[in-house]
Design a protein around this motif. Structure first.
Motif, PDB file in Angstrom:
ATOM      1  N   ASP A   1      -5.918  -7.772  -1.929  1.00 22.56           N
ATOM      2  CA  ASP A   1      -4.399  -7.446  -2.667  1.00 22.56           C
ATOM      3  C   ASP A   1      -3.913  -8.969  -3.138  1.00 22.56           C
ATOM      4  OD1 ASP A   1      -2.540  -7.477   0.377  1.00 22.56           O
ATOM      5  OD2 ASP A   1      -3.988  -8.547  -0.278  1.00 22.56           O
TER       6      ASP A   1
ATOM      7  N   THR B   1      -1.624   1.147  -7.207  1.00 19.00           N
ATOM      8  CA  THR B   1      -2.416  -0.317  -7.110  1.00 19.00           C
ATOM      9  C   THR B   1      -3.067  -0.656  -8.419  1.00 19.00           C
ATOM     10  OG1 THR B   1      -4.566   0.791  -6.640  1.00 19.00           O
ATOM     11  CG2 THR B   1      -3.401   0.192  -4.698  1.00 19.00           C
TER      12      THR B   1
ATOM     13  N   ALA C   1      -3.611  -4.741  -4.987  1.00 20.91           N
ATOM     14  CA  ALA C   1      -2.257  -5.222  -5.184  1.00 20.91           C
ATOM     15  C   ALA C   1      -1.510  -4.177  -5.859  1.00 20.91           C
ATOM     16  CB  ALA C   1      -2.490  -6.682  -6.193  1.00 20.91           C
TER      17      ALA C   1
END
Lengths: 162, 280, 798
Positions: B61, B111, B76
């Motif tokens: 991430d 994400t 992320a």
């Protein structure tokens, strides 16, 4: 390692729980059915209406687009918790005073989302308020009184800080 | 509706994820943000046997500037990317797109990698990736590989991901003082999937623009580069660029093909203006 | 951002000390909702409760050949799998007709389809299980064989000879038709200087109540009683219908409505799947819960507003409107909805078109035809949004054609404020309206002249803004003329029982119900005012057929005018009773006493004589101290039904100010105004908020909402991503103003306000869009919703 029913530990509104839950059960169904925390509501189950908005690990999420098992080891806050802790007391008072709720069904999600905006500390414009709340469906109020209420609280909090 | 029953496994490493994918093949789905997946499960449009939760895999991430690139880990969250200084400074096109993705609660879970892998034709990030000429890092049973954005989006919800592979990171060239970006989308309501959108990048070169990349979304099965229009724009001829728009959208619930084509032209004009502006 | 002001106090028979009439007090009991501690039907859980999910027809029209339930019955958690034929043993079918809609016909409808499914989404089998999820799992195992039948999906051809008749026993696909011919229309059109014609289309809508429909039915076999937790607007009506179709007595049925997550008319109707749930509870002798999920809601909640109207207006050179004519066609579902019928919306359109104007020449016809699509029935502002849009659309098209300002054209034609009582060409009786005062108020409130000059300046820069208006009349406080006269057991009367409790507080039991509009608050304000007690000491009980007076519930904007009046009268009556007790205790004359602020006072001097808690103590616990022969009566019940007028008409006018992006066809709403005359205003803030919510629903109609069906009768956009409801970012601020013309048919003089916003918004937005695009020579837009697609086509850009 993989199962249809799992044991999870999590904190809900500050209370630590250990329980067993179906993998397929969404967070909002878990809150409503297993914990009788019916303040979070179901409006669509496709993540569009926002009635199920709760906080997980401090962030607002759609309760219908998370599984209860995903909250293992995490912390969940619902309207009952936000309410009892007093965190949104000024927002609640403003909503009540201005009739920024009618049927009240969208209100818990609306309050959680408004608090998410106001937590930042600045005073948002009416357009910014509308944009932040743009994912919370209300059929009753037409939004005007809600924007008024959030704006009033934003000013009050900013004034109180001085 | 409630999802059909499934089993759930939370993995801690990439290796575990790939192994489970290899074992269960089409019966398993990866759970990252879940903002698209769980909605489809709730509507019983999909009924996998197993959900592999990859949210616990560490190290996927990160958002970092690595030399001349910005690398964004697949896990992320959109909210992370939206508020990232690195993205704001070095990947300004992505920064422009982020506020259009859904709503705050969706962005807290969705994400970057999920959006790329899901490849909704009306989504912003695949088009941004195409406009930036980015690259996707992939891991699978046969190891790791990279695919360029131009080769990644193949068809409706279809990418270059082979069975049992997953996206691990996305890389885009970092912006410099000659980078020009532009972004615009038309949606009936804020946060809705776009009727038509345009993510564009270019470089200031001499009197005009070079390396123009115009990636439209909402106009086909995948994001589409309007190459004829790119060439025309490079010679600063907006009218020619609009006339040369090589798009063939289909009718959908939102708008007819003719309307989409017209709106694409309107967006091109608006984005062209953005491209002409020097970086602040 | 300011909170709505209290109304300035008006000295009338309502003049009571510390009166709450006209005060914007916050609603009591809102804390329950902001704290997430409401109790919606979808929250109700009972011991041994099972959940039902329905297998629904994927076909718009199909014969049900066979249903194989063996696999489903064996699925985990399943209690029962029940077909329409099996359920028919427990519950009788119904027919949605009323005698006052002459000729209206419909076929019997069963709780679960037997033999034939007539719309995509109609329930064909019920699966009852321990959890909803398990019920859905088992639904997938029910094997239904269908024989697809041709579907009727085009209202324009529904009555053609070669179109299949959905219910052969009815002879054709005509549900209802009506013709009206007043004055001398042909002559008026022939003599008019200008005639404008337009065809208006209105997309099918659905209510999208935030809380979907929900019901928990609990048949107690030992008690032989049915308790139904139901998010209904009309609990007594449902009590009657459950009893009737189960073959039991009304007193064996209790209907409870607690919190309801929005209704807007959607939840005042009888739904097959809800009736089936009730029947299943009786069959299985245990509580059964049904909560429609959103996908189901789109194909089963009543739809509304699917109309095509050819409209015509005649005007003379001096701007006098000489004639209106409409030809309406509406395609409903395969059944007229029970018990209010699916003919009412069309009937209203015939009644209301042209209503604000003094124009004696009016001709109208409507045909209501059956289709194989979801059923259609009354939804907020029933028929008004359409009648108003057609009327006001024609008025502004005419104004543009003859070159008269649209507000000025209205000034020349609206019924004068001193013309009352009067009657419209359609035969509607008006007691007292204020079209001109409302128009003048709007003109100044919005600074019309200023907006016109801003519009002109911006046009010079290629920015196209539009101003559009809609005058309207609105039906409220219905008498028996609406339903009762047609044979429906739907009461137009309402009642309130007020009681002084042992500590001197007041409990009010009312027959009107609450779905968020503030009916509870309004009733409390009425009682607090007429009785003489602080609002905080008044508690309201509503939504319980065992514990409230028989009432109509809340619909057609009746709660304030009818429910409020009954409460007002009951408060008065109790005051008299309590004053009698006080007189007896104080050895004074009742006529010298009054109650103010919860204390018995000397009427002339205002001196406090006896607090209510003390009076209650004596009356309840020390009656031995009262004079012999005196009996304290600390409860009073009063009812009210409007008698002088079939409906208490209200009036208003709205304006929309918007900007059209002529490159994209997108509309940006800049501001909206509404001036409303709903008679005596009990709570100005609640009225304003009803208007605002109603306006936004109307904006949804004008710009966003449309149930899209294909020619096979398949709903194409039945989800929240594709059916577009108004969200906060696209909505304007809405400013409200008021005029007050009380009705003399009640002491309070209050009319209703719940639907006015929705009535006028679509027409005003349409007119504003056309006003914006007129200088560009665009074809007037009259086909709602006004999507970018349609606007670009009108501009010739695609």
């Amino acid at each position: 390692m993989s199962n249809r029913v799992l044991d999870i530990s999590l904190t809900v509104n500050g209370e630590r729980l250990q329980t067993r839950v179906d993998a397929r059960k969404t967070l909002v169904d878990f809150l409503r059915e297993d914990l009788a925390l019916t303040g979070s509501h179901i409006g669509c189950e496709h993540g569009v209406c926002g009635a199920c908005t709760v906080r997980v690990n401090g962030e607002i999420v759609r309760g219908c687009l998370m599984l209860a098992v995903q909250c293992d080891g995490g912390s969940v806050e619902t309207i009952e918790g936000l309410s009892d802790s007093g965190e949104v007391a000024d927002l609640q008072a403003a909503f009540e005073q201005r009739n920024a709720l009618q049927c009240g069904y969208c209100t818990p999600g609306m309050l959680a989302t408004a608090q998410d905006l106001l937590k930042r500390g600045d005073v948002p414009s009416r357009d910014e308020i509308r944009e932040h709340l743009s994912g919370n469906y209300c059929r009753c109020t037409g939004y005007h009184a809600i924007v008024d209420a959030v704006e009033a609280v934003a000013h009050a909090r900013a004034g109180a800080k001085k | 509706m409630k999802p059909a029953p499934f089993a759930y496994a939370k993995v801690r490493t990439l290796k575990e994820a790939v192994a489970l994918l290899a074992k269960h093949k089409d019966d398993a789905r990866l759970l990252a943000g879940g903002q698209s997946l769980i909605a489809t499960l709730n509507m019983r449009l999909s009924a996998p046997e197993l959900l592999i939760d990859i949210n616990g895999i560490k190290g996927l991430d990160g958002i970092a500037k690595k030399g001349k690139f910005v690398e964004i880990g697949a896990l992320a969250r959109h909210a992370q990317v939206e508020h990232s200084d690195i993205v704001a400074r070095h990947a300004p096109l992505i920064a422009l797109a982020m506020p259009h993705i859904g709503h705050p609660a969706i962005r807290n879970r969705g994400t970057f990698g999920g959006s790329i892998a899901f490849a909704d034709p009306a989504a912003e990030l695949p088009a941004c990736l195409l406009a930036l000429g980015g690259e996707i890092d992939i891991a699978g049973p046969k190891g790791k590989r990279k695919v360029k954005a131009d080769a990644f989006f193949k068809g409706l919800f279809e990418t270059a991901l082979r069975p049992q592979e997953m996206v691990t990171a996305i890389r885009v060239p970092a912006a410099d003082k000659n980078t020009r970006v532009g972004f615009a989308e038309l949606a009936r309501r804020h946060g809705d999937y776009a009727i038509v959108g345009l993510a564009a990048s270019a470089r200031a070169g001499g009197k005009g623009l070079v390396d123009v990349r115009l990636a439209f979304f909402g106009v086909g099965a995948t994001p589409v580069r309007a190459k004829n229009a790119e060439a025309a724009l490079a010679s600063s001829n907006i009218d020619t660029a609009v006339a040369a728009l090589d798009l063939a959208p289909h009718d959908d619930v939102q708008a007819t093909a003719r309307v989409k084509k017209h709106l694409a032209g309107v967006l091109l004009r608006r984005v062209a203006e953005q491209l002409m502006e020097p970086r602040p | 951002m300011k909170i709505t002001q209290d109304s300035p106090p008006v000295l009338t028979a309502l003049d009571r000390p510390n009166s709450y009439i006209g005060r914007s007090v916050p609603r009591p009991n809102l804390q329950r909702l902001t704290h997430g501690r409401g109790q919606y039907v979808s929250d109700v859980n009972l011991p041994r409760m099972a959940h039902v999910a329905y297998v629904r027809s994927p076909h718009a029209h199909a014969r049900i050949v066979k249903i194989v339930t063996t696999a489903a019955k064996k699925a985990p958690g399943v209690t029962a799998v029940v077909t329409g034929a099996e359920l028919a043993q427990v519950m009788t079918p119904w027919v949605g007709v009323l005698t006052h809609l002459k000729g209206l016909k419909s076929a019997p409808q069963a709780p679960i389809a037997v033999e034939r499914a007539c719309w995509q989404g109609e329930a064909v089998c019920a699966v009852v299980a321990r959890t909803r999820a398990e019920a859905e799992d088992a639904c997938e195992l029910v094997n239904v064989s269908y024989e697809a039948l041709p579907a009727v999906t085009d209202p324009e051809t529904a009555l053609d000879a070669k179109t299949p008749v959905i219910h052969p026993a009815l002879g054709d696909n005509l549900c209802f038709e009506r013709k009206l011919d007043a004055g001398a229309v042909d002559k008026a059109f022939a003599e008019a200087d200008t005639v404008v014609e337009a065809t208006f289309r209105f997309g099918r809508h659905t209510g999208v109540t935030t809380e979907p429909r929900a019901v928990v039915a609990d048949w107690n076999e030992g008690e032989q009683r049915l308790t139904v937790y139901h998010g209904t607007q009309a609990p007594h009506m449902m009590q009657n219908l459950f009893a009737k179709h189960l073959g039991i007595a009304e007193h064996q049925v209790r209907v409870l409505t607690k919190d309801v997550g929005g209704s807007f008319g959607i939840k005042v109707h009888t739904y097959a799947d809800e009736m089936a749930t009730v029947a299943l509870s009786k069959l299985l002798k245990r509580p059964v819960k049904f909560v429609a999920d959103r996908i189901e809601s789109f194909v089963t909640d009543i739809h509304a507003r699917d109309h095509r109207i050819k409209g015509k207006i005649g005007v003379s050179k001096d701007g006098t409107i000489t004639a209106f004519e409409i030809d309406d066609l509406t395609g409903i579902g395969p059944y007229s909805v029970y018990p209010r019928t699916s003919g009412i919306e069309a009937n209203q359109i015939v009644n209301l078109t042209g209503g604000p104007y003094r124009c004696p020449n009016y001709r109208a016809q409507t045909r209501v035809v059956f289709q194989n699509k979801n059923v259609m029935c009354q939804y907020r502002a029933v028929g008004h949004p359409i009648a108003v849009a057609v009327t006001e659309g024609l008025v502004e098209l005419a104004a543009a054609k003859i070159g008269i300002d649209p507000l000025e054209l209205r000034r020349r034609n609206l019924v004068p404020d001193d013309a009352y009582p009067t009657q419209s060409a359609a035969g509607l009786k008006f007691e007292l309206l204020s079209h001109h005062e409302a128009l003048a108020h709007l003109d100044s409130m919005m600074n019309y002249a200023g907006l016109r000059s801003e519009q002109k300046k911006l046009r010079g820069k290629g920015i196209y803004r539009g101003i559009g208006f809609a005058s309207f009349i609105e039906v409220t406080n219905p008498s028996a003329a609406f339903y009762g006269v047609g044979g429906a057991r739907i009461t137009s009367m309402d009642g309130a029982t007020v009681k002084l409790d042992a500590q001197g507080a007041i409990i009010v039991h009312t027959g009107v119900t609450e779905q968020g509009q503030g009916a509870e608050a309004v009733v409390a304000q009425c009682v607090a005012s007429s009785f003489g007690i602080p609002l905080g000491k008044v508690r309201v009980v509503t939504g319980d057929t065992d514990n409230t007076p028989y009432g109509g519930g809340t619909w057609a904007s009746r709660a304030a005018g009818i429910g409020g009046e009954a409460a007002w009268q009951a408060g008065k009556a109790l005051r008299a009773n309590v004053v009698a007790v006080a007189a007896s205790i104080l050895q004074a004359k009742p006529e010298d006493l009054d109650i103010r602020n919860g204390v018995v006072i000397d009427k002339e001097t205002g001196t406090e004589r006896l607090p209510l808690d003390e009076l209650a103590r004596v009356a309840y616990f020390r009656p031995d101290t009262l004079p012999p022969g005196f009996q304290a009566e600390l409860m009073a019940t009063r009812h009210y039904v409007p008698r002088a007028w079939p409906f208490a008409f209200t009036n208003g006018i709205q304006a929309s100010y918007l900007e059209v992006d002529t490159d994209t066809g997108f509309v940006k709403l800049l501001k909206h105004w509404c001036v409303e005359d709903c008679g005596t205003i009990i709570n100005p803030q609640l009225v304003d908020e009803q208007i605002r919510g109603g306006v936004v629903q109307g904006i949804g109609a004008a710009l966003f909402e449309h149930c899209l069906y294909d020619e096979r009768g398949q709903l194409l956009n039945g989800n929240m991503a594709d059916y577009l409801v108004p969200m906060a970012a696209e909505m304007p601020d809405i400013e409200c103003g008021h005029v007050v013309s009380p009705t003399a048919d009640s002491e309070l003089g209050a009319k209703g306000a719940g639907e006015a916003g929705t009535a006028g918004a679509p027409g005003s937005v349409m007119n504003a869009i056309n006003d914006a695009l007129r200088p560009l020579g665009a074809q007037p837009l009259t086909d709602m919703p006004f999507t970018p697609d349609k606007i670009l086509r009108a501009l010739g850009k695609v």
